[in-house]
Design a protein around this motif. Structure first.
Motif, mmCIF file in Angstrom:
data_model
loop_
_atom_site.group_PDB
_atom_site.id
_atom_site.type_symbol
_atom_site.label_atom_id
_atom_site.label_comp_id
_atom_site.label_asym_id
_atom_site.label_seq_id
_atom_site.Cartn_x
_atom_site.Cartn_y
_atom_site.Cartn_z
ATOM 1 N N MET A 112 0.861 -1.183 0.000
ATOM 2 C CA MET A 112 0.000 0.000 0.000
ATOM 3 C C MET A 112 0.903 1.240 0.000
ATOM 4 S SD MET A 112 -3.365 -0.819 2.312
ATOM 5 C CE MET A 112 -2.523 -0.749 3.882
ATOM 6 N N GLU A 113 1.688 1.340 -1.071
ATOM 7 C CA GLU A 113 2.634 2.452 -1.159
ATOM 8 C C GLU A 113 1.912 3.787 -1.246
ATOM 9 O OE1 GLU A 113 5.542 1.903 -4.201
ATOM 10 O OE2 GLU A 113 5.965 -0.184 -3.657
ATOM 11 N N ASP A 114 0.713 3.781 -1.788
ATOM 12 C CA ASP A 114 -0.056 5.016 -1.850
ATOM 13 C C ASP A 114 -0.423 5.508 -0.445
ATOM 14 O OD1 ASP A 114 -1.546 2.495 -2.155
ATOM 15 O OD2 ASP A 114 -3.308 3.788 -1.926
ATOM 16 N N TYR A 115 -0.732 4.540 0.471
ATOM 17 C CA TYR A 115 -1.072 4.888 1.851
ATOM 18 C C TYR A 115 0.147 5.481 2.552
ATOM 19 C CZ TYR A 115 -2.304 4.309 6.788
ATOM 20 O OH TYR A 115 -2.517 4.532 8.124
ATOM 21 N N THR A 116 1.297 4.830 2.356
ATOM 22 C CA THR A 116 2.536 5.332 2.971
ATOM 23 C C THR A 116 2.865 6.719 2.432
ATOM 24 O OG1 THR A 116 3.349 3.047 3.116
ATOM 25 C CG2 THR A 116 4.968 4.827 3.354
ATOM 26 N N ALA A 117 2.678 6.920 1.117
ATOM 27 C CA ALA A 117 2.967 8.212 0.515
ATOM 28 C C ALA A 117 2.023 9.287 1.013
ATOM 29 C CB ALA A 117 2.888 8.109 -1.007
ATOM 30 N N ALA A 118 0.751 8.901 1.249
ATOM 31 C CA ALA A 118 -0.243 9.870 1.723
ATOM 32 C C ALA A 118 0.103 10.348 3.127
ATOM 33 C CB ALA A 118 -1.636 9.255 1.679
ATOM 34 N N LEU A 119 0.551 9.422 3.978
ATOM 35 C CA LEU A 119 0.910 9.801 5.344
ATOM 36 C C LEU A 119 2.107 10.752 5.343
ATOM 37 C CD1 LEU A 119 0.574 6.364 7.219
ATOM 38 C CD2 LEU A 119 -1.040 8.275 7.203
ATOM 39 N N ALA A 120 3.004 10.583 4.368
ATOM 40 C CA ALA A 120 4.218 11.409 4.340
ATOM 41 C C ALA A 120 4.035 12.709 3.578
ATOM 42 C CB ALA A 120 5.363 10.611 3.709
ATOM 43 N N SER A 121 2.949 12.819 2.793
ATOM 44 C CA SER A 121 2.781 14.002 1.953
ATOM 45 C C SER A 121 2.148 15.151 2.727
ATOM 46 C CB SER A 121 1.929 13.661 0.728
ATOM 47 O OG SER A 121 0.608 13.366 1.135
ATOM 48 N N ASP A 122 2.342 16.359 2.217
ATOM 49 C CA ASP A 122 1.761 17.542 2.842
ATOM 50 C C ASP A 122 0.261 17.648 2.618
ATOM 51 O OD1 ASP A 122 4.266 18.280 3.757
ATOM 52 O OD2 ASP A 122 4.713 19.450 1.953
ATOM 53 N N ASP A 123 -0.203 17.187 1.463
ATOM 54 C CA ASP A 123 -1.630 17.320 1.167
ATOM 55 C C ASP A 123 -2.440 16.097 1.565
ATOM 56 O OD1 ASP A 123 -0.722 15.516 -0.674
ATOM 57 O OD2 ASP A 123 -1.485 16.578 -2.438
#
Length: 480
Positions: A112-123
């Protein structure tokens, strides 16, 4: 296919370039098509579900404990109206799946790389494309849900299957590749016909050239019914064959003529020499006659040899002129004087009014004298007894113009364009090597002049010589 042949080179060069171009086009088109489809999938997700709407929906459920969040998750999934387009997962704050729109989920959620990226992203969003645990190609986008204090409360994960899009992408890629192959095939077929239309006549030209090289000057190239450069080349080769055949005939005639010209005086010289050998001392008149004939025929041989030597120099580019100040009128006067006795002997009227002007120029005196002598000799050779040879001279537009007109046999229209060519004789019944006019034309050209010949068969010929004068030339006193 012959090694190094035109067809082989065309296949290697043209088809290789076209094939590389088509391959590159198919590759670029395939990549662009794939990106287009994936942009459509991403646009579909963004247009159906927006992060602001998700956070607004869950605002009343967060900060109330996990039970309330799970209830909100079920309400969100149940009210989600695009489940026919995509699957939706709701995750809690620990990343565990709470509920899905399909109703089925495995504890093994896979990457779930999208989930990990969402947690790390500003938006609070993240996008990922890859294969799920079932090895299905998917595009997943995660939208985070925040508590009122800004901490992570959970996330909504939207999943779109890319299997249909990938199948369409592969299908269109194959279609584009087939079109490319068809294009290559069409180019190859049309090109092969085109190359064949060149190779075949070139092959015929090659075979004809081999025959010509072996001495078969009757060979001709069979050309196709086309009107292009190849057809023009065939015409040129055929014309070349005709010219070579004509030149060969002229050469053979020249050899025959020169052999005859040499044999005749040699026979006379040998005959009279043998006659004189056995004459008694009392035969003074016969001895004198024989010696005169031997001297005359020797001069004739000398002139033939001189013509041949001059022609050899002209052909090899070794003919040079030694320019010096001179009066061309004086040389013309001397040449005409030489032919006065011949005119009386041959019973030909020689008309010449000696000019009262001078024609100063820088020229080779011996070569100019040779020109005048040769032209006058031709006029007398082709004029029968009772005929007339007229010589006129004038200066016009800076040129010394000499015209020699005779009432001889003339030259036919067919022969006239060729009389200045080497070995050519318009009238084989008259003695001569056939190279005199060629040498004369070369000498006049070396002096910057021009030789013109006009003639009417049966009436006579007019030879006109143009030699540029130079008034700045100072003629030596002994040359006036």
């Amino acid at each position: 296919m012959r090694s190094g042949g035109i067809t082989r080179r065309w296949v290697i060069n043209t088809l290789s370039v076209i094939s590389v171009f088509v391959l590159a086009t198919v590759t670029v088109a395939s990549i662009a098509l794939r990106q287009y489809y994936y942009r459509i999938a991403e646009t579909t997700i963004d247009s159906k579900v927006q992060q602001s709407a998700v956070r607004t929906f869950f605002k009343s459920y967060v900060d109330s404990g996990s039970q309330t969040f799970e209830e909100g998750a079920r309400d969100f999934v149940e009210s989600f109206s695009y489940s026919y387009l995509m699957d939706v997962w709701v995750l809690d704050s620990s990343g565990k799946v709470v509920v899905t729109s399909s109703g089925f989920f495995d504890s093994d959620t896979g990457d779930m790389e999208d989930y990990t990226a969402a947690l790390a992203s500003d938006d609070g969003t993240g996008l990922w494309t890859g294969n799920n645990v079932n090895d299905e190609k998917i595009m997943a986008k995660t939208l985070t849900i925040l508590n009122s204090d800004g901490t992570n409360a959970g996330a909504v994960r939207l999943i779109v299957s890319l299997e249909d899009l990938d199948r369409q992408h592969v299908g269109y890629t194959i279609l584009i590749a087939i079109i490319g192959l068809i294009a290559i095939a069409l180019v190859a077929i049309s090109g092969s016909f085109f190359i064949r239309s060149i190779v075949r006549p070139v092959g015929r030209i090659n075979e004809t050239a081999k025959l010509i090289a072996k001495g078969d000057f009757s060979a001709r190239v069979e050309k196709d019914n086309t009107n292009d450069e190849i057809s023009e080349l065939c015409d040129t080769v055929n014309y070349m064959c005709e010219e070579i055949a004509r030149a060969d005939n002229v050469k053979n005639d020249f050899i025959s003529t020169v052999s005859h010209e040499l044999r005749t005086p040699l026979t006379a010289i040998k005959g009279w020499a043998e006659t004189i050998k056995f004459m008694g001392p009392e035969d003074h008149e016969m001895n004198k006659k024989g010696i005169d004939i031997i001297i005359s025929e020797t001069d004739r041989l000398y002139n033939i040899v001189e013509d041949l030597l001059d022609f050899s120099k002209m052909q090899s580019g070794r003919m040079t002129m030694r320019a010096e100040p001179m009066d061309a009128v004086k040389e013309l006067n001397m040449a005409v004087d030489v032919f006065n006795d011949r005119a009386v002997r041959d019973m030909i009227t020689l008309i010449y009014n000696e000019p009262e002007f001078t024609a100063p120029m820088l020229a080779d005196k011996n070569l100019i004298k040779q020109v005048f002598a040769n032209i006058l000799d031709n006029a007398f050779k082709y004029t029968k007894s009772g005929g007339r040879v007229a010589v006129f001279a004038e200066i016009s537009n800076g040129d010394f113009i000499i015209s020699v007109a005779d009432t001889g046999c003339g030259i036919s229209k067919a022969d006239l364009p060729h009389v200045k060519e080497k070995f050519y004789k318009a009238n084989v019944s008259v003695r001569g090597s056939g190279i005199g006019l060629a040498v004369v034309d070369e000498i006049i050209a070396m002096h910057g002049g021009q030789l013109d010949i006009s003639s009417t068969e049966g009436k006579g010929t007019v030879v006109t010589i143009f030699l540029p004068t130079d008034n700045t030339v100072v003629i030596p006193a002994d040359n006036i």
